[in-house]
Design a protein around this motif. Structure first.
Motif, PDB file in Angstrom:
ATOM      1  N   GLY A  92       0.931  -0.976   0.048  1.00  0.00           N
ATOM      2  CA  GLY A  92       0.040   0.049   0.124  1.00  0.00           C
ATOM      3  C   GLY A  92       0.735   1.206   0.014  1.00  0.00           C
ATOM      4  O   GLY A  92       2.131   1.255  -0.440  1.00  0.00           O
ATOM      5  N   ASP A 123      -4.397   3.677   1.652  1.00  0.00           N
ATOM      6  CA  ASP A 123      -4.311   2.571   0.347  1.00  0.00           C
ATOM      7  C   ASP A 123      -3.635   1.590   0.892  1.00  0.00           C
ATOM      8  O   ASP A 123      -2.321   1.556   0.768  1.00  0.00           O
ATOM      9  N   ARG A 125      -3.515  -2.757   1.271  1.00  0.00           N
ATOM     10  CA  ARG A 125      -4.236  -4.317   0.805  1.00  0.00           C
ATOM     11  C   ARG A 125      -3.367  -5.343   1.641  1.00  0.00           C
ATOM     12  O   ARG A 125      -2.000  -5.572   1.540  1.00  0.00           O
TER      13      ARG A 125
END
Length: 136
Positions: A92, A123, A125
């Motif tokens: 991210g 952002d 993941r």
């Protein structure tokens, strides 16, 4: 703390990670946000996050798998003695941030301490694959 009952159930079933559900209420705009965490109507934490500076990419790809592997003994209700191994990965963008505790009673020690590093992760993941079972 997680936001859904499904995460509570699957966290225990797949990875033997004990979890409990709470409600998360976000206010503000990205980079200047507040979050209230409540459970059964009780305020656990009210936090303020202010991000600043440029975002930089981060990844666990450069970290050896052994350092990213969670080793979890089974929960007592599982009834067996196998160990669960889960190698997580994440990537991210992060940027520096300041975290302020406004209130709540989840972890009073947060009021007395300053974190060494706080980053905003707008952002992100993270992948938790199914655990590998290592018999006892």
């Amino acid at each position: 703390m997680v936001s859904t009952q499904q995460s509570v159930v699957w966290g225990r079933r797949n990875w033997a990670i004990p979890k409990s559900r709470a409600d998360f209420a976000w206010e503000g705009v990205p980079g200047h946000e507040q979050v209230r965490v409540t459970q059964d109507g009780r305020l656990l934490a009210h936090l303020n996050v202010q991000a600043w500076g440029p975002s930089v990419p981060v990844t666990t790809a450069v970290v050896p798998a052994a350092w990213r592997t969670l080793v979890q003994p089974p929960l007592p209700e599982a009834g067996d003695r196998a160990t669960l191994l889960t190698t997580v990965s994440a990537s991210g963008w992060v940027r520096p941030a300041r975290l302020s505790v406004i209130g709540g009673d989840f972890h009073p020690a947060l009021l007395d301490r300053r974190p060494l590093l706080t980053v905003a992760v707008p952002d992100f993941r993270m992948v938790f694959p199914a655990a590998r079972v290592r018999p006892a």
